[in-house]
Write an enzyme that holds these catalytic residues in place. Structure first.
Site, PDB file in Angstrom:
ATOM      1  N   ASN A 118       0.816  -1.210   0.000  1.00  0.00           N
ATOM      2  CA  ASN A 118       0.000   0.000   0.000  1.00  0.00           C
ATOM      3  C   ASN A 118       0.860   1.275   0.000  1.00  0.00           C
ATOM      4  O   ASN A 118       0.599   2.205  -0.767  1.00  0.00           O
ATOM      5  CB  ASN A 118      -0.957   0.000   1.191  1.00  0.00           C
ATOM      6  N   THR A 165     -16.363  35.967 -34.051  1.00  0.00           N
ATOM      7  CA  THR A 165     -17.217  35.614 -32.917  1.00  0.00           C
ATOM      8  C   THR A 165     -18.370  34.836 -33.551  1.00  0.00           C
ATOM      9  O   THR A 165     -18.772  35.142 -34.683  1.00  0.00           O
ATOM     10  CB  THR A 165     -17.759  36.850 -32.171  1.00  0.00           C
ATOM     11  N   HIS A 166     -18.853  33.824 -32.858  1.00  0.00           N
ATOM     12  CA  HIS A 166     -19.901  32.941 -33.410  1.00  0.00           C
ATOM     13  C   HIS A 166     -19.448  32.305 -34.721  1.00  0.00           C
ATOM     14  O   HIS A 166     -20.274  31.972 -35.568  1.00  0.00           O
ATOM     15  CB  HIS A 166     -21.214  33.699 -33.627  1.00  0.00           C
ATOM     16  N   SER A 287      -6.007  10.206 -48.977  1.00  0.00           N
ATOM     17  CA  SER A 287      -7.178   9.333 -48.938  1.00  0.00           C
ATOM     18  C   SER A 287      -6.902   8.121 -49.801  1.00  0.00           C
ATOM     19  O   SER A 287      -6.210   8.216 -50.821  1.00  0.00           O
ATOM     20  CB  SER A 287      -8.397  10.091 -49.462  1.00  0.00           C
ATOM     21  N   LYS A 293      -7.063  14.377 -52.092  1.00  0.00           N
ATOM     22  CA  LYS A 293      -7.226  14.739 -50.689  1.00  0.00           C
ATOM     23  C   LYS A 293      -5.919  14.892 -49.917  1.00  0.00           C
ATOM     24  O   LYS A 293      -4.962  14.150 -50.122  1.00  0.00           O
ATOM     25  CB  LYS A 293      -8.065  13.668 -49.973  1.00  0.00           C
ATOM     26  N   ASN A 295      -5.592  15.333 -45.864  1.00  0.00           N
ATOM     27  CA  ASN A 295      -6.416  15.434 -44.663  1.00  0.00           C
ATOM     28  C   ASN A 295      -5.607  15.830 -43.426  1.00  0.00           C
ATOM     29  O   ASN A 295      -4.498  15.337 -43.238  1.00  0.00           O
ATOM     30  CB  ASN A 295      -7.103  14.087 -44.384  1.00  0.00           C
ATOM     31  N   GLU A 300      -7.142  16.257 -36.235  1.00  0.00           N
ATOM     32  CA  GLU A 300      -8.426  15.647 -35.865  1.00  0.00           C
ATOM     33  C   GLU A 300      -8.240  14.631 -34.738  1.00  0.00           C
ATOM     34  O   GLU A 300      -9.064  14.530 -33.826  1.00  0.00           O
ATOM     35  CB  GLU A 300      -9.047  14.944 -37.072  1.00  0.00           C
ATOM     36  N   TYR A 327      -6.521   2.048   2.272  1.00  0.00           N
ATOM     37  CA  TYR A 327      -6.371   1.449   0.948  1.00  0.00           C
ATOM     38  C   TYR A 327      -7.562   0.558   0.625  1.00  0.00           C
ATOM     39  O   TYR A 327      -8.047  -0.200   1.461  1.00  0.00           O
ATOM     40  CB  TYR A 327      -5.071   0.619   0.863  1.00  0.00           C
ATOM     41  N   GLN A 332      -6.309   0.340  -7.319  1.00  0.00           N
ATOM     42  CA  GLN A 332      -5.487  -0.247  -8.369  1.00  0.00           C
ATOM     43  C   GLN A 332      -5.916   0.260  -9.751  1.00  0.00           C
ATOM     44  O   GLN A 332      -5.139   0.242 -10.698  1.00  0.00           O
ATOM     45  CB  GLN A 332      -5.587  -1.776  -8.314  1.00  0.00           C
ATOM     46  N   LYS A 335      -4.189   3.716 -12.125  1.00  0.00           N
ATOM     47  CA  LYS A 335      -3.025   3.913 -12.987  1.00  0.00           C
ATOM     48  C   LYS A 335      -3.328   3.869 -14.489  1.00  0.00           C
ATOM     49  O   LYS A 335      -2.726   4.608 -15.264  1.00  0.00           O
ATOM     50  CB  LYS A 335      -1.942   2.887 -12.630  1.00  0.00           C
TER      51      LYS A 335
END
Ligand code: ARG
Length: 491
Positions: A118, A165-166, A287, A293, A295, A300, A327, A332, A335
């Site tokens: 422990n 903005t927006h 792609s 393409k 990408n 992402e 404990y 356990q 982790k």
């Protein structure tokens, strides 16, 4: 090989048991597949404990020496990939202890005197968290440096892009201004990471199972030997506290959240519609079906992985929330998510650093976008206010002009003086300057605003912050030469 166990079917705690747990339950209860990576910390902790026991007269010097030599040998084997992990080993602590006893005999069986798994696991995990937090700070520095490099270059040409903005074009800003907003996010993340680094820096070793022990342990000895700055004052707290992991995973989750926001912009900016940047080939993918393409996969992925790291934080909080002292085996589960958060952030920081360091800035596209969207409308209204027109009236005059231009597919910058004066006699020859996008930027000269003078001041502040933070870490970690080499004073 010296790793053959005396009775590999029986766990180390097998004394009071006649049967071993079923194979499936053994696998269910095991943490070795996750915690094997604590082996360095486990060996360091065991050496410190053995030396302390010898100093206190609990072990003979000869036993402590044999234990330390045996542990070194095992470390060498693990390092070389030659260590035989056994299914009967529930965790890394048992694996190493069992191998030690197989190697050196009786003395190995004395190592665990006055110690419990422990306090052992808490000690190992704290050492690990402390180290990895430092590692992540250095990676944050790399990423911040990459942002600063681009920010410095962009200010030389006063590169302008639309501010939103927006997600609607709002007012033009300097690219350096935008990049520095990214920079400050990561600068704050570094402070959070430093707090997590410091939170791990206290020794639980010597708390034993929960209540301390009857052996005359010197907890300060082991704490100093392991580089901890203090000893945790309460043995119950020492074995059950995982706040330092929460702090670390929170720092990871917040950083991931910031990286995700940055990556969202990289994705938008690299689209054909924006075209503000071109990602380098080494940080983009193609792609399998569409030959044209390119990408932004890695941007992402960082955005996507941020979801998992936020999940790691939630999982850890929920694991902890119902636990009585001290404990409990639930701990356990601490982790797996923490390691995942650390590893994911480490790779994501590398990805973002790489994307930013190698991307091409398309300043023409940025400027063209900044000319559109009628972003000088506020300035044109302010111009009228300067000539004595009431703001509400000015707002209406300019609004009407924008509506007409929009119908014609023209920009504010394409207006003629005659058209302006037809809209309001208050417009004079200098009115055309009001809609010039560079002037719109230059006029926002308040502290923290987007005018060149303000951004230059801010950039200087960011560079000073960078150099100060780096210097602090350089002094704290003179031993981390590999990291030192990556730091760069920014001028
Ligand atoms: N593998 C355990 C963990 O990671 C070590 C501590 C086990 N202690 C116990 N009493 N079962 O938490």
């Amino acid at each position: 090989m010296g790793t053959q166990h005396p009775d590999s079917n029986k766990p180390l705690w097998g004394g009071r048991f006649t049967d071993s747990p079923s194979g499936r339950m053994q696998a269910f209860g095991a943490s070795l597949p996750v915690d094997w990576r604590l082996w360095r910390q486990d060996i360091a902790g065991s050496k410190a404990h053995a030396n302390m026991l010898a100093q206190q007269g609990v072990l003979t010097a000869a036993d402590a020496e044999a234990i330390c030599a045996g542990l070194e040998l095992i470390a060498g084997r693990i390092e070389a990939g030659e260590f035989g992990f056994d299914v009967a080993d529930e965790d890394i602590h048992m694996a190493i202890e069992r191998a030690l006893t197989a190697e050196i005999g009786e003395a190995g069986g004395r190592l665990h005197t006055g110690r419990s798994r422990n306090d052992q696991v808490a000690c190992d995990t704290r050492l690990y968290a402390h180290e990895r937090a430092a590692d992540l700070m250095f990676k944050l520095f790399d990423c911040r440096l990459a942002i600063l490099d681009v920010a410095i270059e962009a200010l030389k040409d006063d590169v302008i892009l639309p501010g939103y903005t927006h997600l609607q074009k709002a007012q033009p800003v300097l690219l350096t201004h935008h990049l520095l907003a990214w920079y400050w996010m990561l600068a704050r993340d570094t402070i959070r990471m430093l707090a997590a680094h410091n939170a791990a820096n206290a020794s639980p070793l010597g708390a034993a199972a929960l209540a301390g022990t009857s052996y005359p342990l010197d907890r300060q000895f082991t704490a100093s030997a392991l580089g901890f700055s203090e000893v945790i004052p309460n043995s119950l707290d020492a074995v059950s506290d995982r706040d330092y992991l929460l702090d670390l995973v929170y720092a990871c989750a917040t950083t991931m959240l910031h990286l995700s926001r940055i990556c969202e912009e990289l994705v938008l900016w690299s689209s054909d519609e924006f075209g503000f940047i071109t990602l380098s080939d080494s940080f983009a993918t193609g792609s399998s079906i569409m030959p044209q393409k390119k990408n932004p996969d890695f941007a992402e992925l960082v955005r996507g992985k941020s979801g998992r790291v936020i999940g790691d934080l939630t999982a850890l909080m929920v694991t902890l929330k119902g636990l009585p002292l001290a404990y409990n085996k639930d701990l356990q589960e601490d982790k797996e998510g923490a390691f995942d958060a650390i590893d994911t952030l480490a790779l994501s920081l590398e990805a973002v650093q790489g994307m930013i360091a190698t991307m091409q800035i398309n300043a023409d596209r940025m400027l063209a976008a900044a000319q559109g969207g009628y972003m000088a409308a506020t300035d044109l209204a302010d111009y009228l206010v300067g000539k004595g027109v009431a703001f509400r009236e000015a707002h209406a005059i300019v609004g009407k002009l924008v509506g007409e231009l929009e119908a014609q597919g023209r920009t504010l910058q394409q207006l003629t003086l005659e058209e302006l004066q037809a809209a309001s006699p208050a417009f004079a020859a200098d009115a055309l300057d009001a809609v010039d996008i560079a002037n719109v930027v230059a006029r926002r000269n308040t502290f923290g605003g987007t005018a060149h003078e303000q951004v230059a001041r801010q950039l200087k502040q960011a560079m000073d912050t960078q150099n100060e933070h780096q210097e602090q870490l350089r002094l704290a970690y003179p031993q981390l030469a590999e990291y030192q080499a990556r730091l760069r004073v920014i001028k």
